[in-house]
Write a protein that holds these residues in place. Structure first.
Motif, PDB file in Angstrom:
ATOM      1  N   THR A  83       9.411   8.413  88.060  1.00 56.39           N
ATOM      2  CA  THR A  83       9.728   9.846  88.070  1.00 56.39           C
ATOM      3  C   THR A  83       8.837  10.528  89.094  1.00 56.39           C
ATOM      4  N   SER A  86       8.469  16.483  88.941  1.00 52.62           N
ATOM      5  CA  SER A  86       7.915  16.942  87.672  1.00 52.62           C
ATOM      6  C   SER A  86       9.008  17.088  86.622  1.00 52.62           C
ATOM      7  N   PHE A  87       8.580  17.039  85.366  1.00 51.96           N
ATOM      8  CA  PHE A  87       9.508  17.230  84.258  1.00 51.96           C
ATOM      9  C   PHE A  87       9.430  18.685  83.822  1.00 51.96           C
ATOM     10  N   ARG A  90      12.225  21.587  78.099  1.00 53.97           N
ATOM     11  CA  ARG A  90      12.497  20.678  76.973  1.00 53.97           C
ATOM     12  C   ARG A  90      11.366  20.616  75.960  1.00 53.97           C
ATOM     13  N   ARG A  94      11.427  18.072  72.816  1.00 58.10           N
ATOM     14  CA  ARG A  94      10.420  17.011  72.723  1.00 58.10           C
ATOM     15  C   ARG A  94       9.742  17.035  71.359  1.00 58.10           C
ATOM     16  N   GLY A 116      20.490  15.664  81.284  1.00 53.59           N
ATOM     17  CA  GLY A 116      19.081  15.286  81.325  1.00 53.59           C
ATOM     18  C   GLY A 116      18.615  14.424  80.177  1.00 53.59           C
ATOM     19  N   ARG A 119      16.242  11.617  81.504  1.00 55.50           N
ATOM     20  CA  ARG A 119      14.919  12.132  81.893  1.00 55.50           C
ATOM     21  C   ARG A 119      14.092  12.505  80.673  1.00 55.50           C
ATOM     22  N   LEU A 120      14.741  13.085  79.681  1.00 56.00           N
ATOM     23  CA  LEU A 120      14.037  13.415  78.447  1.00 56.00           C
ATOM     24  C   LEU A 120      13.568  12.152  77.735  1.00 56.00           C
ATOM     25  N   THR A 122      12.905   9.319  79.096  1.00 52.35           N
ATOM     26  CA  THR A 122      11.813   8.747  79.888  1.00 52.35           C
ATOM     27  C   THR A 122      10.498   9.433  79.552  1.00 52.35           C
ATOM     28  N   ALA A 123      10.534  10.771  79.497  1.00 52.05           N
ATOM     29  CA  ALA A 123       9.321  11.515  79.176  1.00 52.05           C
ATOM     30  C   ALA A 123       8.843  11.206  77.760  1.00 52.05           C
ATOM     31  N   LEU A 239      13.304  24.914  87.055  1.00 52.39           N
ATOM     32  CA  LEU A 239      13.764  23.666  87.650  1.00 52.39           C
ATOM     33  C   LEU A 239      14.335  23.913  89.050  1.00 52.39           C
TER      34      LEU A 239
END
Length: 914
Positions: A83, A86-87, A90, A94, A116, A119-120, A122-123, A239
């Protein structure tokens, strides 16, 4: 004065603590970590409580000073996507997901494409990994097709199955010992397969928690669904500004225009990112104008919901802005199921030379339509972007040419990989495996050389990768795709070799060989026909327990004659194969070759120079020696075969049965001779072998008896439990190796004096032979175990029957001498009237086994009451490494009770009863 108490904090709490040390306010911390102020306050309260300090100032003092050694790295997440950006946002999602994961073991993030979810996930995986002892694993299902969910998980985990073990069993066995978070991403096109996989894994693997992402819930039991919608208005604007800044735009732009733009995009992250990539050239106002163009809508968008229409609008608009050459490359890249490198791009997409392809690919990366993977030399399309690009390719008149080039490329890559299996190939194969499979699945109907080359190469590659069932399928496909019968015969022969080492029924092995013979005969290749037919005859006699074909002796005689008629007797390979088959066929029964013809087979096989045939020739000679009672000769022959192992190509299916048999026979002859340490060394070598695997019936079925005889009772029982569980999961197929392991587990429990567990192991032993027509009294391992347990526990109620059974006829000669020697000692200990006769009979038939000889010497000392004779056997037991027997012998000697107790206690054994 004591310092602050030591405690464990989460990764997020550690981040908050570090920022407190830099004297940030709660609001500043929330902005830095993209979480709410309320969440920061909660973390601060938790830190105050955990560290037992009174205020924020004291917490700040606990933060790691600049330049101090960093804390230990948190557990790693295997396969986690890189990644670079940046994230954003969310925070509530989270927190919600993190909370739900403390209550449920299957949580699915559900939402539309491009929202997303990946991506979520992954975070979350990176953030939550410290909760799990073994971290996590991230499996991307985008390139995976139906039926390959389990291989995808296995590849991420680095799991390779044993030949007699289904891949799912290998995966659950690996996960069953671990505590981790398993992320399964992009399940929407494989809902049933993903749900079935989760349904198998979660009950069998109590330490595993699954976080899935999908456009639709899996529908699995106990699934908790968390809906993921668009970003909030503020997060959408953040974003856009972040990605626009990365694209070189002036940021921040007009907040009202940016807000309107993000609203028009429904605050879908992927749509925002694609739009932001063009913000430097058009700005928010220009972007809004472009989005108003009705040509942005895709045909058929009426069938999608509003979010999908917005996403498709952005993708369509982005595509329309591309130059013609960029459009061509973009839609052609969709043919790749996984990632691709520059050479593949140029060859498959017809984008010109490497320089031109690199230029076009770079432009697509700049416009966020292609992403670069962690490996700087590989790229890929996001799943939603690829789906859009594939629709464009479907409308391209040149799509057939692209598919042809894709197939040719895959065949070339697979053939190249199959040609360098002696070097660094595995990582390269794993990178392209999804595309090689996809190219074969997507081929046009009919036979063509490229499809055949690809199928054959995949057969070899998947075999070398130890996916044996998959390899068998590819070789079968190759036989169908072959352009002539001779090539089909070759592929069928490889398929038969895969089936023999795998879990296929024995009749299927023979049918594949017979089909190969027919194809070779039709092609006029008499030598190939003869080799296949001779192999059928050899296997039926040599591996009777594995093949169990029920082929009549008359039919086998006919096949052997047909082989002689078809093959060239002057060809050394053909001559060796026929000689080996003839030696086996001339014997009176399976495992009993003709001794004279066995010598001929060995001599002729050596002339061939083929290590597989040389080993097979030695095997027929060694088996004849064993049947004749020449244990020393059989042992020497087994050692010669072991020396051949390094000359056998482990990536060639043809060598697999020989490798397996070499190790099995080496263990057998060591056990037959009473060489317990030697038998355990070979068994452990089988256990570690990447072909046989540490969970196969053959390897564990060999290592358990060796462990028991060497006194490793705890490990033996643990391995027997593993084998029993795996055997049940695989449907309880007939297996003499499993029965032997259960018999020796029974013996281990008896030696430990664990009477409560004996009925369980007796039941399991009985289940191994249930429905097979095999009586336990004909299994030497079962008879030996029953007699030795009765002797150890001084349970003589059934001694007469057990002694008589121990002198029966046993078809397998691995444990027959152990059974007879133990039967004779049992007769002595039980005081049977004909004990002397049983002892004399055993002494005449067990001289070639050092363990049996020591046992009989001890029995004779017990019969005559000669304590010195009994004591003299201690040296024998010690030399053999038979620790249990050494301890039991000590217990028979007056005055050495304390020494015996110490030895027995060290082994976890009960004191034998007299």
């Amino acid at each position: 004065m004591s310092g602050p108490r030591q405690t464990q904090v989460s990764a997020r709490e550690a981040e908050v603590l570090a920022l407190l040390g830099e004297h940030h306010t709660n609001a500043e911390i929330a902005a830095r970590l993209f979480i709410s102020v309320r969440t920061v306050e909660s973390h601060v309260s938790s830190l105050l409580r955990k560290h037992g300090v009174p205020d924020r100032r004291a917490l700040s003092a606990l933060a790691t000073p600049a330049g101090a050694a960093p804390p230990a790295a948190p557990p790693r997440v295997t396969g986690l996507p890189s990644t670079a950006s940046s994230f954003v946002g969310r925070g509530p999602e989270r927190e919600q997901v993190a909370a739900v994961l403390t209550q449920a073991r299957l949580v699915t993030l559900v939402g539309p494409g491009g929202v997303g979810k990946t991506r979520l996930a992954t975070a979350l995986a990176a953030e939550l990994a410290p909760r799990f002892r073994d971290g996590g694993a991230f499996v991307d299902l985008v390139p995976v097709r139906s039926g390959y969910v389990v291989p995808a998980v296995a590849a991420t985990l680095g799991v390779t199955p044993a030949p007699s073990q289904p891949l799912l069993g290998a995966v659950t066995a690996e996960l069953g010992t671990r505590r981790l978070l398993l992320v399964i991403d992009n399940c929407e096109h494989l809902l049933d397969a993903a749900a079935a996989f989760v349904a198998e894994v979660l009950p069998a693997c109590p330490g595993v928690t699954v976080l899935a992402t999908s456009r639709e819930q899996l529908g699995a039991a106990d699934e908790r669904v968390v809906r993921i919608g668009p970003l909030s208005d503020s997060a959408g604007r953040t974003l856009f500004d972040d990605r626009a800044r990365a694209a070189g735009a002036d940021v921040p732009g007009d907040p009202a225009l940016v807000g309107e733009l993000c609203g028009r995009l429904d605050n879908v992250p992927l749509a925002i990112e694609l739009a932001a990539a063009r913000s430097a050239s058009l700005g928010p106002a220009g972007l809004l104008t472009a989005l108003a163009d009705p040509l942005r809508a895709l045909a058929g968008a009426r069938r999608a919901d509003a979010r999908h229409r917005s996403l498709r609008a952005v993708l369509s608009w982005s595509y329309d802005l591309l130059q013609p050459a960029e459009q061509t490359l973009f839609r052609r890249l969709s043919v790749f199921a996984g990632g691709f490198d520059l050479a593949a791009t140029a060859r498959v997409c017809g984008a010109g030379d490497l320089a031109e392809s690199a230029d076009l690919l770079g432009r697509l990366v700049d416009k966020s339509l292609v992403i670069r993977e962690r490996d700087a030399h590989r790229w890929r399309l996001l799943g939603t972007v690829r789906a859009f690009a594939r629709e464009q390719l479907d409308a391209d008149p040149a799509r057939g040419d692209v598919a042809d080039r894709y197939l040719e490329w895959a065949a070339l890559v697979a053939t190249d990989l199959a040609g360098r299996l002696d070097g660094r190939w595995r990582d390269d194969y794993d990178l392209v495996a999804d595309d090689l499979r996809a190219a074969l699945l997507g081929r046009a109907p009919g036979r063509d050389p490229a499809s055949h080359r690809l199928a054959r190469a995949l057969g070899r590659l998947t075999y070398a990768r130890r996916f044996l069932a998959e390899s068998l399928d590819y070789y079968r496909q190759a036989a169908v795709l072959a352009g002539d019968p001779a090539e089909a015969a070759r592929d069928l022969r490889s398929a038969a070799d895969c089936a023999l080492i795998g879990t296929e029924p024995g009749t299927r092995v023979l049918n594949l060989l017979l089909a190969a013979a027919d194809q070779a005969g039709g092609a006029g290749d008499g030598n190939a026909e003869a080799l296949a037919l001779a192999r059928v005859v050899e296997l039926v006699y040599r591996f009777d327990g594995r093949i169990a074909a029920g082929v009549s002796r008359e039919r086998l005689a006919g096949l052997l004659e047909r082989a002689r008629a078809a093959g060239d007797a002057a060809d050394p390979v053909v001559a060796a194969a026929i000689a080996i088959a003839a030696a086996w066929h001339a014997g009176a029964q399976p495992y009993d070759p003709d001794p004279a013809l066995a010598e001929d087979a060995d001599r002729i096989a050596r002339r061939s120079g083929d290590p597989v045939l040389v080993s097979a020739g030695l095997d027929v000679l060694g088996t004849a020696a064993t049947q004749a009672g020449r244990a020393a000769q059989a042992r020497r022959i087994g050692e010669q075969r072991l020396a051949l192992l390094d000359s056998l190509d482990r990536t060639d299916p043809r060598t697999a049965p020989e490798i397996s048999d070499v190790l099995l026979v080496a263990a057998t002859v060591a056990l037959r001779a009473g060489d317990l340490p030697g038998a355990l060394r070979v068994a452990r070598r089988m256990d570690r072998d990447d072909l046989l695997g540490d969970r196969s019936y053959r390897s564990i079925g060999t290592v358990v008896p060796a462990l028991v005889l060497n006194g490793e009772l705890d490990e033996a029982l643990e391995r027997a439990e593993t084998l029993w569980d795996g055997w049940r999961r695989n449907g309880r197929p007939p297996s003499g190796d499993v029965a032997s392991a259960m018999a020796f587990a029974l013996l281990a429990s008896g030696l430990r004096g664990d009477r409560a567990s004996l009925p369980c192991w007796r039941h399991r032993l009985s289940r191994c032979t249930s429905g097979t027509g095999v009586d336990l009294s004909s299994l030497a391992s079962a008879v030996f175990a029953a007699g030795r347990v009765a002797l150890h526990l001084a349970d003589f109620t059934d001694a007469a029957r057990l002694v008589e059974q121990s002198f029966g006829e046993f078809p397998n000669f691995r444990y027959d001498t152990y059974a007879r020697a133990t039967g004779a000692e049992l007769a002595v200990a039980a005081g049977l009237p004909d004990a002397a006769g049983w002892l004399a009979a055993a002494e005449r038939s067990t001289a070639d086994n050092a363990w049996a000889a020591a046992c009989l010497a001890r029995a004779r000392g017990r019969l005559t009451g000669d304590a010195d004779a009994i004591a003299a056997t201690l040296t024998r037991w010690e030399r053999l490494g038979a620790r249990t027997e050494y301890a039991c012998t000590l217990a028979l000697l007056p005055g050495r009770e304390a020494e015996a107790r110490a030895e027995l206690t060290a082994l976890g054994m009960a004191t034998p009863r007299r």
